[in-house]
Scaffold this active site. Structure first.
Site, mmCIF file in Angstrom:
data_model
loop_
_atom_site.group_PDB
_atom_site.id
_atom_site.type_symbol
_atom_site.label_atom_id
_atom_site.label_comp_id
_atom_site.label_asym_id
_atom_site.label_seq_id
_atom_site.Cartn_x
_atom_site.Cartn_y
_atom_site.Cartn_z
ATOM 1 C CB SER A 47 -51.213 56.330 -46.093
ATOM 2 O OG SER A 47 -52.154 55.330 -45.853
ATOM 3 C CB ILE A 49 -47.704 58.238 -43.537
ATOM 4 C CG1 ILE A 49 -48.907 59.042 -44.018
ATOM 5 C CG2 ILE A 49 -47.233 58.730 -42.163
ATOM 6 C CD1 ILE A 49 -50.145 58.887 -43.164
ATOM 7 C CG HIS A 51 -46.212 55.270 -40.098
ATOM 8 N ND1 HIS A 51 -47.358 55.999 -39.914
ATOM 9 C CD2 HIS A 51 -46.477 54.402 -41.109
ATOM 10 C CE1 HIS A 51 -48.280 55.593 -40.776
ATOM 11 N NE2 HIS A 51 -47.774 54.636 -41.519
ATOM 12 C CE LYS A 252 -49.693 52.571 -38.897
ATOM 13 N NZ LYS A 252 -49.228 52.896 -37.543
ATOM 14 C CB SER A 340 -50.065 48.783 -42.014
ATOM 15 O OG SER A 340 -49.843 48.200 -40.776
ATOM 16 C CB CYS A 405 -52.932 68.540 -64.518
ATOM 17 S SG CYS A 405 -54.395 68.239 -65.487
ATOM 18 C CB CYS A 445 -50.575 64.570 -70.707
ATOM 19 S SG CYS A 445 -50.826 63.657 -69.182
HETATM 20 C C1 LIG Z 1 -53.557 50.740 -48.012
HETATM 21 C C2 LIG Z 1 -52.143 50.759 -47.545
HETATM 22 C C3 LIG Z 1 -51.643 51.834 -46.809
HETATM 23 C C4 LIG Z 1 -50.318 51.825 -46.366
HETATM 24 N N1 LIG Z 1 -49.796 52.947 -45.791
HETATM 25 C C5 LIG Z 1 -48.478 52.967 -45.441
HETATM 26 C C6 LIG Z 1 -47.890 54.148 -44.934
HETATM 27 O O1 LIG Z 1 -48.501 55.215 -44.900
HETATM 28 N N2 LIG Z 1 -46.610 54.091 -44.503
HETATM 29 C C7 LIG Z 1 -45.877 52.948 -44.555
HETATM 30 O O2 LIG Z 1 -44.747 52.960 -44.102
HETATM 31 N N3 LIG Z 1 -46.397 51.823 -45.094
HETATM 32 C C8 LIG Z 1 -47.663 51.816 -45.544
HETATM 33 N N4 LIG Z 1 -48.212 50.690 -46.106
HETATM 34 C C9 LIG Z 1 -47.404 49.465 -46.144
HETATM 35 C C10 LIG Z 1 -46.386 49.460 -47.276
HETATM 36 O O3 LIG Z 1 -46.931 49.958 -48.455
HETATM 37 C C11 LIG Z 1 -45.916 48.016 -47.473
HETATM 38 O O4 LIG Z 1 -45.607 47.425 -46.242
HETATM 39 C C12 LIG Z 1 -44.661 47.992 -48.328
HETATM 40 O O5 LIG Z 1 -44.847 48.753 -49.479
HETATM 41 C C13 LIG Z 1 -44.319 46.558 -48.680
HETATM 42 O O6 LIG Z 1 -43.234 46.598 -49.565
HETATM 43 P P1 LIG Z 1 -42.669 45.249 -50.156
HETATM 44 O O7 LIG Z 1 -41.532 45.616 -51.032
HETATM 45 O O8 LIG Z 1 -42.411 44.314 -49.036
HETATM 46 O O9 LIG Z 1 -43.874 44.642 -51.003
HETATM 47 P P2 LIG Z 1 -44.416 45.061 -52.449
HETATM 48 O O10 LIG Z 1 -44.390 46.509 -52.680
HETATM 49 O O11 LIG Z 1 -45.748 44.399 -52.589
HETATM 50 O O12 LIG Z 1 -43.380 44.403 -53.447
HETATM 51 C C14 LIG Z 1 -43.289 43.020 -53.632
HETATM 52 C C15 LIG Z 1 -42.760 42.766 -55.028
HETATM 53 O O13 LIG Z 1 -42.541 41.377 -55.184
HETATM 54 C C16 LIG Z 1 -42.825 41.043 -56.531
HETATM 55 N N5 LIG Z 1 -43.084 39.612 -56.648
HETATM 56 C C17 LIG Z 1 -44.070 38.898 -56.056
HETATM 57 N N6 LIG Z 1 -44.009 37.613 -56.431
HETATM 58 C C18 LIG Z 1 -42.960 37.502 -57.277
HETATM 59 C C19 LIG Z 1 -42.391 36.430 -58.015
HETATM 60 N N7 LIG Z 1 -42.883 35.175 -57.953
HETATM 61 N N8 LIG Z 1 -41.320 36.689 -58.818
HETATM 62 C C20 LIG Z 1 -40.810 37.933 -58.918
HETATM 63 N N9 LIG Z 1 -41.329 38.993 -58.245
HETATM 64 C C21 LIG Z 1 -42.372 38.778 -57.439
HETATM 65 C C22 LIG Z 1 -44.053 41.887 -56.849
HETATM 66 O O14 LIG Z 1 -44.216 42.043 -58.253
HETATM 67 C C23 LIG Z 1 -43.727 43.179 -56.130
HETATM 68 O O15 LIG Z 1 -43.117 44.085 -57.017
HETATM 69 C C24 LIG Z 1 -49.513 50.687 -46.603
HETATM 70 C C25 LIG Z 1 -50.000 49.621 -47.349
HETATM 71 C C26 LIG Z 1 -51.287 49.680 -47.870
HETATM 72 C C27 LIG Z 1 -51.750 48.599 -48.777
#
Ligand SMILES: Cc1cc2nc3c(=O)[nH]c(=O)nc-3n(C[C@H](O)[C@H](O)[C@H](O)COP(=O)(O)OP(=O)(O)OC[C@H]3O[C@@H](n4cnc5c(N)ncnc54)[C@H](O)[C@@H]3O)c2cc1C
Length: 479
Positions: A47, A49, A51, A252, A340, A405, A445
């Site tokens: 989203s 955001i 928070h 939420k 989240s 756009c 594009c």
């Molecule tokens: C619908 C939705 C709404 C949300 N809204 C918000 C919001 O408004 N505000 C907020 O703060 N948070 C929000 N979140 C939560 C937030 O997006 C996540 O908590 C955060 O992005 C997690 O980041 P991360 O780096 O831990 O995981 P990810 O972004 O999933 O990154 C993990 C990485 O690990 C890599 N990886 C996995 N396995 C391997 C492997 N074996 N070898 C090498 N690489 C690997 C993947 O390729 C990926 O790039 C939301 C999430 C969702 C799904």
């Protein structure tokens, strides 16, 4: 064999924020990600955001990280040139039952040390948001809830980390961890073995699989799907704040808010799945968004949708955000349950993990030459006429608009392709610049971006990927 002090698995918001934080120390840091680009999985479909943590469970690590992170974004967004705006959120109570819940929500905010939440009358809320349901009984205002460009946040953290010495190994999947005694000696990857003194698991949805490689099986991840609509910038019914429903235990809830680039975002759903690759949107999910959001904003016009998308929250079982270390695997930090609020919390998580590594014995002398600022690609359409002309004089490619756009020029696209962490696919260009994110969704594009990528990377158009390796968009010539 590649060798490093710290290996971070995952280049999402968590991994890149940790990398940037560790780049403040005299350490060799490497980030490996299976994807072709930085940006993560959940980190690019949320989203967007930032928070405050007003509704987090008080006393949890998640609440601690989100509450600590929110105030960091003013300076961070300036230093790294990331679009960010403190639009504020409102939480309107539409029914008497919801109205009765407001004091407990405010009390929870107080317990989380979010002291600036205020009651608003129905009249005040309708003045702030004229499109709000006129039956609103009153509500809460949370002034520091904010919006950000989530793609640029992660790219900027990664680029700044890289400028400060971090190496990024993309298209590099970690397939195993080599355990020797009570330590991890390194990782097996699709790009060969990496020897590491410390290993951090920031693999999001797949953190349970990495944990398993480290001999830890005390939790598993089930994806919680969130579907969204993005509405056209010219939609008839807009909001200026993040309009949130009264939260439930599970989620939420479904909200409506502006995006940092002026579209309207509506969603998300919260659907528990077992499949970690199911990123489909469904009729049922989208219909449920319509039903729920109409209760807040009755005139929301979903016919103005320009696209729908879905993200998967890495939901942990048992629940809770964890940063775990172990006596029997001494040089390993396991992150899980970053679900989240992980986008917001990432910048505080970076600091928390750096301190955790120091606590478990990592020697980390501070650097005196850390570069804290990063320059973004010039955003042509936001410049004054004078500056636009100057830029075109220096580089005529800035005079050629490719995405009509969003008014994105060839100069910007070429720069994105040649940045230190290069945009090497159509989606990587789109996430950095918004070429293809407008009303036509790349209809006009798209082919031109493919041509530019082919030319700049010196490859045939048939080898230009949409995102990961093999996701070709052009099969060959038809005439
Ligand atoms: C619908 C939705 C709404 C949300 N809204 C918000 C919001 O408004 N505000 C907020 O703060 N948070 C929000 N979140 C939560 C937030 O997006 C996540 O908590 C955060 O992005 C997690 O980041 P991360 O780096 O831990 O995981 P990810 O972004 O999933 O990154 C993990 C990485 O690990 C890599 N990886 C996995 N396995 C391997 C492997 N074996 N070898 C090498 N690489 C690997 C993947 O390729 C990926 O790039 C939301 C999430 C969702 C799904």
């Amino acid at each position: 064999m590649l060798k490093t002090d710290v290996l971070i698995i995952g280049a999402g918001a968590s991994g890149c924020a940790i990398a940037r934080e560790l780049s403040k120390y005299q350490l060799d840091v490497m980030v490996a990600d299976k994807n072709e680009d930085v940006g993560g999985d959940a980190s690019k479909s949320n989203s967007a955001i930032i928070h405050t943590g007003y509704d987090a469970s008080p006393g949890t690590l998640e609440s601690q990280l989100v509450v600590a992170a929110n105030p960091m974004y003013d300076k961070l967004s300036e230093d790294l040139e990331i679009p960010f705006e403190r639009v504020g959120a409102i939480l309107p109570a539409i029914t008497d039952e919801q109205f009765e819940k407001l004091p407990s929500i405010k009390e929870k905010a107080f317990k989380n040390r979010v002291y600036d939440v205020e009651y608003k009358t129905a009249e005040q809320l309708l003045k702030m948001e004229p499109n709000l349901n006129p039956e609103v009984k009153g509500g809460l205002y949370i002034p520091r809830e904010s919006i950000i460009d989530p793609f640029l946040l992660v790219v900027a953290l990664a680029e700044n980390a890289q400028e400060n010495g971090v190496s990024f190994l993309l298209s590099t999947k970690v397939t195993g961890l080599k355990i020797e005694g009570d330590r991890i000696a390194g990782a097996e990857t699709t790009a060969g073995p990496i020897e590491a003194k410390y290993v951090i698991n920031a693999a999001g949805l797949y953190c349970d699989e990495i944990a398993h490689m480290a001999g830890k099986d005390d939790y598993y991840v089930n994806p919680r799907k969130g579907q969204f609509y993005i509405l056209d910038k010219n939609t008839s019914c807009k909001v200026e704040h993040i309009v949130l429903p009264i939260p439930t235990k599970l989620t939420k809830g479904k909200l409506m808010c502006p995006t940092i680039h002026g579209n309207m975002l509506v969603g998300p759903t919260a659907e528990d799945l077992t499949d970690k690759v199911d990123k489909s949107t469904t009729r049922e999910g989208l219909d449920s968004i319509e039903t729920d959001v109409r209760k807040l904003i009755p005139k929301v016009n979903l016919r103005d949708s320009i696209t729908q998308y879905c993200g998967l929250r890495p939901n942990r079982n048992p629940e809770g955000l964890h940063v775990d270390t172990y006596d029997d695997v001494k040089n390993y930090v396991n992150l899980s349950g970053i679900r989240s609020t992980g986008l917001t919390g990432s910048v505080a998580l970076g600091k928390y993990v750096a301190q955790t590594l120091i606590d478990i014995g990592m020697k980390a002398p501070f650097k005196t030459n850390f570069i804290e600022k990063r320059k973004n690609i010039p955003c042509f359409h936001k410049l004054s006429r004078n500056d636009q002309n100057l830029l075109i004089k220096q580089n005529p490619l800035y005079g050629k608009v490719i995405c009509r756009c969003e008014t994105i020029t060839e100069g910007e696209i070429v720069e994105a392709i040649h940045r230190p962490i290069p945009a090497r696919s159509v989606d990587a260009v789109k996430r950095r610049l918004r070429a293809g994110m407008g009303r036509c969704q790349g209809g006009f594009c798209g082919p031109r971006v493919i041509d530019i990528l082919a030319r700049e990377l010196n490859i045939p158009v048939t080898e230009v990927n949409k995102n990961n390796k093999g996701s070709y968009m052009i099969a060959g010539k038809v005439r």
